[in-house]
Write an enzyme that holds these catalytic residues in place. Structure first.
Site, mmCIF file in Angstrom:
data_model
loop_
_atom_site.group_PDB
_atom_site.id
_atom_site.type_symbol
_atom_site.label_atom_id
_atom_site.label_comp_id
_atom_site.label_asym_id
_atom_site.label_seq_id
_atom_site.Cartn_x
_atom_site.Cartn_y
_atom_site.Cartn_z
ATOM 1 N N HIS B 125 54.683 -20.718 18.778
ATOM 2 C CA HIS B 125 54.177 -19.573 18.857
ATOM 3 C C HIS B 125 54.936 -18.568 18.357
ATOM 4 C CE1 HIS B 125 52.741 -16.272 20.836
ATOM 5 N NE2 HIS B 125 51.498 -16.308 21.442
ATOM 6 N N ASP B 201 58.933 -24.306 26.228
ATOM 7 C CA ASP B 201 57.791 -23.674 26.568
ATOM 8 C C ASP B 201 56.602 -23.517 26.905
ATOM 9 O OD1 ASP B 201 55.863 -21.031 26.091
ATOM 10 O OD2 ASP B 201 56.080 -20.921 23.814
ATOM 11 N N GLN B 204 51.024 -22.737 27.398
ATOM 12 C CA GLN B 204 50.256 -23.152 27.780
ATOM 13 C C GLN B 204 49.803 -24.452 29.077
ATOM 14 O OE1 GLN B 204 47.772 -22.124 26.948
ATOM 15 N NE2 GLN B 204 48.288 -20.865 25.229
ATOM 16 N N LYS B 227 48.253 -16.451 31.530
ATOM 17 C CA LYS B 227 47.428 -17.654 31.499
ATOM 18 C C LYS B 227 47.626 -18.340 32.610
ATOM 19 C CE LYS B 227 49.534 -17.301 27.375
ATOM 20 N NZ LYS B 227 49.047 -17.089 25.485
ATOM 21 N N CYS B 365 49.694 -16.126 16.796
ATOM 22 C CA CYS B 365 50.261 -16.270 16.943
ATOM 23 C C CYS B 365 51.602 -17.265 16.091
ATOM 24 C CB CYS B 365 50.496 -15.580 18.081
ATOM 25 S SG CYS B 365 50.619 -14.673 18.568
HETATM 26 C C1 LIG Z 1 52.295 -21.826 23.132
HETATM 27 C C2 LIG Z 1 52.791 -19.681 23.808
HETATM 28 N N1 LIG Z 1 53.637 -19.329 23.699
HETATM 29 C C3 LIG Z 1 54.541 -18.853 23.743
HETATM 30 C C4 LIG Z 1 53.247 -17.235 24.323
HETATM 31 C C5 LIG Z 1 54.256 -15.687 24.336
HETATM 32 O O1 LIG Z 1 52.934 -15.434 26.446
HETATM 33 P P1 LIG Z 1 53.371 -14.227 26.603
HETATM 34 O O2 LIG Z 1 52.535 -13.121 25.868
HETATM 35 O O3 LIG Z 1 52.926 -14.100 27.317
HETATM 36 O O4 LIG Z 1 54.709 -13.620 26.968
HETATM 37 C C6 LIG Z 1 52.116 -17.595 24.000
HETATM 38 C C7 LIG Z 1 50.487 -16.857 24.551
HETATM 39 O O5 LIG Z 1 50.205 -16.026 23.869
HETATM 40 C C8 LIG Z 1 51.842 -19.093 23.706
HETATM 41 O O6 LIG Z 1 50.183 -20.279 24.155
#
Ligand SMILES: Cc1ncc(COP(=O)(O)O)c(C=O)c1O
Ligand SMILES: Cc1ncc(COP(=O)(O)O)c(C=O)c1O
Lengths: 145, 409, 409, 145
Positions: B125, B201, B204, B227, B365
């Site tokens: 991401h 990370d 998910q 999430k 993303c």
């Molecule tokens: C795999 C992963 N990493 C990072 C993020 C970033 O999370 P956040 O936008 O809550 O900081 C997300 C979600 O958008 C994600 O799905």
């Protein structure tokens, strides 16, 4: 099938989405710009030839994107070709109003215009950017001397 | 029994799911972007504000006591939820993105220098790319990217081939937000054997898998509350205590200090050291309530239930010859990226929206991954504990309708 | 009429104020730490989650449209509230502390080098000290501190004497969280004349004064939602558009990019450029609702009302010979720091707590200032729109009781 | 006047708060530590002499703080002086239980002990840190070889 979708995806949109007009690059362009919608990945590369009298003698594009953005770009090039810059700018304003649902303020566009087919976008606020991407690129091309 | 509960009742716990989109029932298949909230969470936020609200930590009056205890209690809940060893290992941030930035900035300062290497993967991401890009741009850190196989799993051989004696850290997703694929634990073992630190990370995975950071033996684990059926505005950084103790502070301000004079400051002990300014305290509390809610169902049950639903949907979708799915891995859950042949993902998403079905369409993303898949965008259906097979059936019908709508024209 | 409204009805808008502490009515004199929330704000949060919730910006489905519009609408409300010229000048952060860190880190990179100077004051909150300390520690920036006079006002002559041709930025509080003193606008004029950029820490001023950043002509203005009757977890950075355009990004991640490949990224335009990851979207919305609520009363009315209340309390306290107040400035509002002679501030706060009165006791995140005042701690009574003279009278009686309780022994 | 406050500020607390015992620095200390509560600014500097048999032969403190923290420190020094380290550690546990309201688990302390006067703290959770500051400093002094 929902009326909203039928409104959005009128035959002319699907047609222009599948077989865009003025696709390619102008031979003698003197203005160009790239448009990009980072939220969805739509991209457009616009080239045009503006003559000394500010008439858009030629305008073409390449790009990738959804049916709405491709069709909107294709229809835009048709509407702008051989028209004046001033006309184009006024048309942009009308078009913006059309796709954001401010129909009452339209000054030039009416149901007969092919661009009017994009009216259905107004029911899908997140798609407005798809429909206006090429117009913003057009503006950028003009402003970029 | 809990499995049964999942199959029957949970939907009613989520007020937003009673919504109609035009005249259709909402089918929310966008949990990977953000989950809907159970009413216990929504009500808990209101209760905090209406009955126990104050700033935390710095006062002696009753409301301050109540607010502080609620905030710190949430930390304990998070600690237990991911089985961290100590509350000091749980830092509250605003989102997972901040958590990753925190690690990137502080880890570099303590452990790295120009020319050192970090291993990421091609399917990260943006939030697990950009913070490391900054280190590359500003300090000359070298980034390497693990390839994926055609099912969207990390290529372990390729990973091993990337390791050099300059490699310090591996930062990878625990569950891909595009494919739903689950990262093989071997990658952590290999990292350990090579003395590499590991950041997972867990954005998910935290909501779909039972996570045990002690068993996983990762050094850092990050996720977001929103999430995990919790409020927006709250993220978590788990870090091993000895590591967090060694790293320098990140943001500076009230609450993260010990003593301050105009000449300098000493820093507070963990976890306060990384919580500058008034924290998202009500949000942390809400996350704690969301965790209670999930614990009550049982994360094992969630895992089983969602896996079954994902397999069911994958099967049904593979019967549709006009659908491309982007991962056939069996080691995946809750997320299915796909495209309808010759129809842009945006058209699909708009069509489904009118049918009441919320899916994402775009690059999720993960622009580098889209380039590898050679598509501008995909549509993505992602499931949560409130979804069911009935909704999947409805979704399949809608895909068929969508395909014929755009093909007929 | 609005003044009348303030005098009569507002208390009922705040559910937490009906709370009893032991058997006493709650008198909440701790708004400077964090304000209580009107029910419209609390209910708005619930409504967002129950009816319009989704992640923002990245999808085409209906809930995403609703959430995105609510989030962006909040930005417009903030823009109007402080009279910024463009929505692009409003960045949502998690709190004012993050906002200041954002400016410190990015401003240094763009505009400063080792040996350059920043002017702060001796009465800054730790959140407006530590981010600059980091620049001193890491990059050799020189920090200078404006002295205060005995009423807790910045010493303008001293300020002018600190300016050199190395000075780039002045970062000072707009309203002291210890004294309640309001910073003289001349300091901005002088800064302008010397081509210095100015950051105003508006954490306290945003809720007590009508703020007009265009008229103030500051370059940066920061505040937190939680002190402005809004939710926790949301902060604001205002920055002049041309400046924010020039500064490099701060946190990296989803949402703040334009194009990303494994080789690098280009950044989104303002305001997205500074909003990495899922933003505190419900919190931003809640702040917007809080702003509506305050606008409905009228910030001018708030200003008048609170000034009157502060003067009333100051007067009453000055009649008590066992009370030391730490600022007699007339140009102050809403905040009164004090001590009872020979009684530690903690004893006073605990005593008052039992009486139902919530005040802070401590260093108020201003340890350097405490050293100057030569006290380990002060007690602080601070007022919000829901307080009234009746409460002040009750507070004065409690101070008398407190004094005799500890003196008799 | 509230009973809670009377419980908290018993005469002995006020007395020790105003005129702390064992105030100063041990002449021949071999252990010392500084305690600091950053939330409120309370500070204690503790010195002690631990002999070869682990008996606390002398213990003194200086510091600034609220009545609770000063009184608690003063009472602690009285309770620890001439007692064994082992005794001190067990007393610490009891004392923690006392001030956090876990009275039922007390093993050594009872109403006759002067330290028992700090029981009132349990009704003021944010003041627990004031009462235990010196005990944590004591532990730090012992652990710091
Ligand atoms: C795999 C992963 N990493 C990072 C993020 C970033 O999370 P956040 O936008 O809550 O900081 C997300 C979600 O958008 C994600 O799905
Ligand atoms: C003057 C001042 N500056 C900065 C802050 C920090 O604000 P926050 O904790 O919301 O980041 C505060 C409040 O605590 C304050 O009063």
């Amino acid at each position: 099938m929902s009326d909203l979708l039928k409104e959005l995806y009128q035959e002319i949109i699907i047609d222009h989405g599948n077989t865009p007009r003025n696709f390619g690059e102008c031979e003698n362009f003197n203005k160009s710009a790239d448009g990009h919608n980072p939220l969805c990945g739509d991209k457009v590369h616009l080239t045009l030839h503006l003559d000394d009298d500010d008439i858009i003698k030629d305008i073409k594009f390449t790009g990738v994107g959804c049916a709405i953005s491709i069709a909107s770009t294709s229809l835009m090039t048709q509407s702008l070709k051989n028209n004046s810059l001033d006309y184009a700018m006024r048309l942009f304003e009308d078009f913006s109003n059309l796709v954001t649902g401010s129909e009452t303020s339209l000054k030039m566009l009416n149901e007969e215009d092919s661009l009017y087919a994009l009216k259905g976008v107004s029911a899908f606020p997140m798609r407005v950017k798809c429909a206006t991407l090429s117009w913003h690129a057009f503006k950028a091309a003009i402003n970029d001397n | 029994m809990h499995q049964e509960q999942l199959k029957k009742n949970l939907r009613n716990d989520f007020p937003s799911l009673t919504k109609k989109i035009l005249s259709n029932d909402l089918v929310y298949f966008d949990t990977a972007a953000s989950a809907q909230k159970p009413s216990v969470v929504i009500e808990a936020l209101g209760d905090f504000y209406a009955n126990h609200y104050s700033n935390v930590s710095r006062g002696v009056h009753t409301l301050c006591v109540e607010a502080t205890f609620k905030y710190e209690d949430a930390r304990k809940k998070v600690q237990k939820f991911i089985n961290a060893k100590s509350e000091n290992e749980i830092i509250f941030t605003k989102n997972a993105t901040e958590s990753i930035n925190l690690v990137a900035q502080t880890y570099f300062k303590k452990f790295m220098q120009s020319g050192d290497e970090i291993i990421l993967s091609v399917m990260e991401h943006h939030s697990n790319l950009l913070p490391w890009f900054f280190l590359r741009d500003n300090y000359g850190v070298i980034l390497k990217f693990i390839n994926i196989d055609q099912d969207g799993q990390l290529d372990l051989d390729h990973f091993q081939s990337l390791i050099t004696d300059k490699t310090k850290l591996v930062a990878i997703t625990h569950l891909s937000n595009v494919f739903g694929t689950i990262t093989d634990k071997k990658i952590i073992q290999i990292s350990r054997e090579n003395n590499l630190h590991v950041l997972l990370d867990g954005c998910q995975s935290a909501s779909h898998l039972k996570v045990d950071v002690t068993e996983l033996d990762c050094d850092f684990f990050v996720f977001s509350g929103h999430k995990l059926y919790g409020p927006s505005g709250i993220g978590v950084l788990y870090g091993k205590e000895n590591l967090l103790n060694e790293l320098p502070p990140f943001l500076g301000g009230g609450g993260m200090i010990n003593e301050v004079s105009l000449d300098g400051a000493t820093y507070a002990a963990l976890p306060a050291k990384y919580e500058a300014g008034t924290p998202p305290m009500v949000e942390a509390y809400g996350l704690g309530v969301a965790i209670d809610y999930i614990n009550n169902i049982g994360m094992e049950n969630v895992e089983l239930y969602e896996k079954e639903l994902t397999d069911y949907a994958s099967q049904k979708m593979s019967d549709l010859n006009f659908v491309n799915r982007y991962s056939n891995s069996i080691n995946k859950t809750s997320i299915i990226s796909f495209n309808l042949k010759n129809i842009h993902a945006h058209e699909v998403a708009s069509f489904l929206d009118v049918e009441g079905i919320a899916v994402r369409a775009g690059h999720h993303c993960c622009q580098p991954l889209m380039k590898i898949l050679d598509v501008p965008a995909t549509a993505r259906a992602s499931f949560g504990i409130y979804n069911n097979k009935h909704e999947v059936d409805y979704f399949i019908d809608a895909l068929i309708k969508c395909n014929s709508f755009f093909s007929v024209k």
